[in-house]
Design a protein around this motif. Sequence first.
Motif, mmCIF file in Angstrom:
data_model
loop_
_atom_site.group_PDB
_atom_site.id
_atom_site.type_symbol
_atom_site.label_atom_id
_atom_site.label_comp_id
_atom_site.label_asym_id
_atom_site.label_seq_id
_atom_site.Cartn_x
_atom_site.Cartn_y
_atom_site.Cartn_z
ATOM 1 N N ARG A 1 45.001 60.636 -105.837
ATOM 2 C CA ARG A 1 44.448 62.027 -105.861
ATOM 3 C C ARG A 1 44.639 62.634 -107.415
ATOM 4 N N VAL A 2 45.896 62.442 -107.938
ATOM 5 C CA VAL A 2 46.199 63.399 -109.047
ATOM 6 C C VAL A 2 46.379 62.401 -110.221
ATOM 7 N N VAL A 3 46.162 61.230 -110.455
ATOM 8 C CA VAL A 3 46.564 60.482 -111.882
ATOM 9 C C VAL A 3 45.464 59.725 -112.069
ATOM 10 N N ALA A 4 45.197 59.626 -113.430
ATOM 11 C CA ALA A 4 44.043 58.645 -113.982
ATOM 12 C C ALA A 4 44.737 58.120 -115.218
ATOM 13 N N PRO A 5 44.566 56.795 -115.230
ATOM 14 C CA PRO A 5 45.341 55.973 -116.451
ATOM 15 C C PRO A 5 44.805 56.426 -117.890
ATOM 16 N N ARG A 6 45.943 56.568 -118.612
ATOM 17 C CA ARG A 6 45.679 56.878 -119.920
ATOM 18 C C ARG A 6 45.940 55.622 -120.871
ATOM 19 N N GLY A 7 47.239 55.248 -120.710
ATOM 20 C CA GLY A 7 47.704 54.073 -121.443
ATOM 21 C C GLY A 7 46.949 52.680 -121.108
ATOM 22 N N ASP A 8 47.030 51.768 -121.909
ATOM 23 C CA ASP A 8 46.362 50.355 -121.766
ATOM 24 C C ASP A 8 47.339 49.779 -120.472
ATOM 25 N N SER A 9 48.353 49.753 -120.409
ATOM 26 C CA SER A 9 48.996 49.170 -119.366
ATOM 27 C C SER A 9 48.786 49.534 -118.011
ATOM 28 N N VAL A 10 48.817 51.146 -117.942
ATOM 29 C CA VAL A 10 48.317 51.345 -116.469
ATOM 30 C C VAL A 10 46.816 51.514 -116.398
ATOM 31 N N GLN A 11 45.904 51.380 -117.356
ATOM 32 C CA GLN A 11 44.561 51.028 -117.145
ATOM 33 C C GLN A 11 44.383 49.653 -116.639
ATOM 34 N N ALA A 12 45.103 48.415 -117.208
ATOM 35 C CA ALA A 12 45.010 47.266 -116.560
ATOM 36 C C ALA A 12 45.419 47.239 -114.966
ATOM 37 N N LEU A 13 46.301 48.015 -114.649
ATOM 38 C CA LEU A 13 46.921 48.075 -113.359
ATOM 39 C C LEU A 13 45.737 48.515 -112.461
ATOM 40 N N ALA A 14 45.246 49.696 -113.014
ATOM 41 C CA ALA A 14 44.179 50.475 -112.082
ATOM 42 C C ALA A 14 42.857 49.569 -112.077
ATOM 43 N N ARG A 15 42.404 48.820 -112.975
ATOM 44 C CA ARG A 15 41.472 47.879 -112.704
ATOM 45 C C ARG A 15 41.418 46.764 -111.797
ATOM 46 N N GLN A 16 42.919 46.517 -111.586
ATOM 47 C CA GLN A 16 42.781 45.677 -110.606
ATOM 48 C C GLN A 16 42.595 46.151 -109.094
ATOM 49 N N ARG A 17 42.556 47.454 -108.905
ATOM 50 C CA ARG A 17 42.526 48.168 -107.782
ATOM 51 C C ARG A 17 41.126 48.312 -107.257
ATOM 52 N N VAL A 18 40.277 48.400 -108.283
ATOM 53 C CA VAL A 18 38.607 48.458 -108.141
ATOM 54 C C VAL A 18 38.090 47.233 -107.692
ATOM 55 N N SER A 19 37.483 47.545 -106.412
ATOM 56 C CA SER A 19 36.778 46.575 -105.818
ATOM 57 C C SER A 19 35.163 46.390 -106.544
ATOM 58 N N PRO A 20 34.682 45.012 -106.521
ATOM 59 C CA PRO A 20 33.368 44.891 -107.007
ATOM 60 C C PRO A 20 32.212 45.896 -106.620
ATOM 61 N N GLU A 21 32.301 45.898 -105.104
ATOM 62 C CA GLU A 21 31.578 46.804 -104.397
ATOM 63 C C GLU A 21 31.473 48.193 -104.884
ATOM 64 N N VAL A 22 32.515 48.702 -105.034
ATOM 65 C CA VAL A 22 32.629 50.290 -105.413
ATOM 66 C C VAL A 22 32.025 50.158 -106.908
ATOM 67 N N GLU A 23 32.536 49.360 -107.633
ATOM 68 C CA GLU A 23 31.933 49.545 -109.019
ATOM 69 C C GLU A 23 30.495 49.452 -109.328
ATOM 70 N N GLN A 24 29.850 48.317 -108.569
ATOM 71 C CA GLN A 24 28.408 48.362 -108.692
ATOM 72 C C GLN A 24 27.864 49.610 -108.000
ATOM 73 N N ALA A 25 28.094 49.902 -106.985
ATOM 74 C CA ALA A 25 27.769 51.324 -106.226
ATOM 75 C C ALA A 25 27.585 52.494 -107.438
ATOM 76 N N VAL A 26 28.666 52.517 -108.024
ATOM 77 C CA VAL A 26 28.703 53.573 -108.877
ATOM 78 C C VAL A 26 27.659 53.547 -110.054
ATOM 79 N N LEU A 27 27.515 52.415 -110.577
ATOM 80 C CA LEU A 27 26.610 51.889 -111.661
ATOM 81 C C LEU A 27 25.311 52.119 -111.299
ATOM 82 N N ASP A 28 24.843 51.696 -110.073
ATOM 83 C CA ASP A 28 23.721 51.934 -109.457
ATOM 84 C C ASP A 28 23.517 53.513 -109.234
#
Length: 641
Positions: free
Chosen positions: A272-299
């Motif tokens: 709810r309240v955080v978005a990654p700013r630094g490289d290290s937390v961005q890398a951790l956040a990317r691990q949470r994203v499912s391919p299905e969600v990513e493709q749905a947003v792009l489409d």
Amino acid sequence: MSRSRQNRLLTHLVRVEDWVTAASLADYLGVTPRSVRTYVAALNARVPDGVVVESGAQGYRAGPAARAAQREGSVEPGTPRDRFHQLVRRLLESETPLDVHDTADEIYVSSATIEADLARVRSFIGGSGLSLERQGSRVWLQGSELAHRRLLSRLVHDQTEMESLDFPALMRVLGEGSIGADVYARFKTDLVDALGGLGYFVNEYAIADVLMHVAIAADRIARGRTVATGSGQPREDEVVIGGVLDELAQRHLGLRFGDGDREFLTAVVLSRVVAPRGDSVQALARQRVSPEVEQAVLDACAAAAAEFLIDLSGEDFTWRLILHVQNLVERVANAAWSRNPLTRTLKASYPMIFEVAVYIATRLRDRLGIPLVDEEIAYIAMHVGARLEASRTDDAPPTATIVCPGYHDLHSLLRSSVDRSLGKSIQVVRVETRADPDWDAMDSDLILTTIAPPRRSDRIVSIPLFLTDADVERVHAAAMRVRRTRRLARLRAELEKYFAPRSFVRDLDADAGEEAIIRRLGALLVAEGVIDDGYVEASIERERMSSTAFTESLAVPHSLSMTATRTAIAVGMADRPIPWGEWRVQVVVMVAFSESDRAAFQTVFEQLVEVFSERDSVQRLVHRGTDLPAFLDELVAVIDG
């Protein structure tokens, strides 16, 4: 009813943040100006030592104590709503089942009244994961501790009815023994600092929800109620944020979270309240994203870009939106929406951006199977708005002629001063140094003159040789008027083409309901051969997704697909305000767009909402627009100022 209208009046004044006439308030509430005066007196009585509503020659406006009065009036003691909330709290807090007859005696009502309230409770707890169980006269809530907390948070939101969480009201919901609001203020400050130090952007709009869940957790833990531990090994980011929450809880609240509570609150923070700013937390956040969600947003973004002829590309934009939607999926799994205090502002001020967000949200709903409420759509609109703002190209600024009779190089100094102070607002195309210039030959949008003009005109702004801040503001305001005139002139040209001659009604039934009104206006456009019944049904589906009431006066129902044979507009008006979503409108404009007019969508949509955002203009149209020709005459007059 009067108490409800008092609250509506106060909420309206707080939102407007300006003077509103008694007549406008009376129209808004559907009462007489005399009743408005009565409501104002009652509102001011809520806070004896403060001014809730100011009165003056211009009407009424919210006073310094308006927010305090909103808190006092959110739930009136002794009302059915207050009794209902009491019953829900008793069910949540009780260690044993409640007896219907004993409860009725304790709050001085009949058993039949409690039975009626229990029916409301069954409806209220829908989707929370709880069920209302009964054996004889004994009733209780059945479900997990997490479901109990979910219901408690829903009760808090239902009681406050504020655009942002009201912590004094939260403390009242949790009870007198709860920890004070000042403690949570310090907790919040330290939490924001800690999250920033870990490399996160913090969403201040939603952090109040985190604090609400922390407060609920502290209250429930004090009652011996803890959340069961989930399964699975926590990720690195979950461990770090969980540690922060633990340390702050010990420092400020004097308690330790159990594994289940820590896991739940950590999930709330991350989703709810955080978005990654630094490289290290961005890398951790990317691990949470499912391919299905990513493709749905792009489409969804690609489809919206094609539908609305806008640019929604850019890795930064898509990555942030993908992560937001991933968080949204996690929130939906827990039936926990994120509050957005800017929802109404976004709809009223940026209707086109909100419409794009609705389109994207519809695609995501169909693809991912997630329901979306207005506040979640508003967050998508914030992402879309940020992307469009980054790529926006302004219209050419208004042109200006400077009239400054020659004396040494003062005209050059004035030109430099204007360029320096107003370079982005106007474009100086000429400097006239004669004392007797040919005023008629000046064809620029504005004339800035240091000498008296032969006649008054909205185009002419008198300025001194040496500009002050006040002079700069006057010229800037004149430039903004020119821009607005340009925009509305484009709207007038479009509207003259699109109004359907036989698609105007003056007698909308305020009690008919949104869908019935859409069907009535849609039938007029069907009769014109503009749309078919499928378009009407699609418009109703769009309305169910998110209310099309974009201002407190205007609703613009439409379909998300531009399938009309030609673009046309049907207009309906009502003497009494029509409940429409969270607003009460008096004008309903159903718009059917064709594929060939795709480029006109933004102009018509946004500028139409702009015209109807001014309450006085709406009242003029409602009272004088007795038929379509009269309505168009008044609309043109409003557009022309």
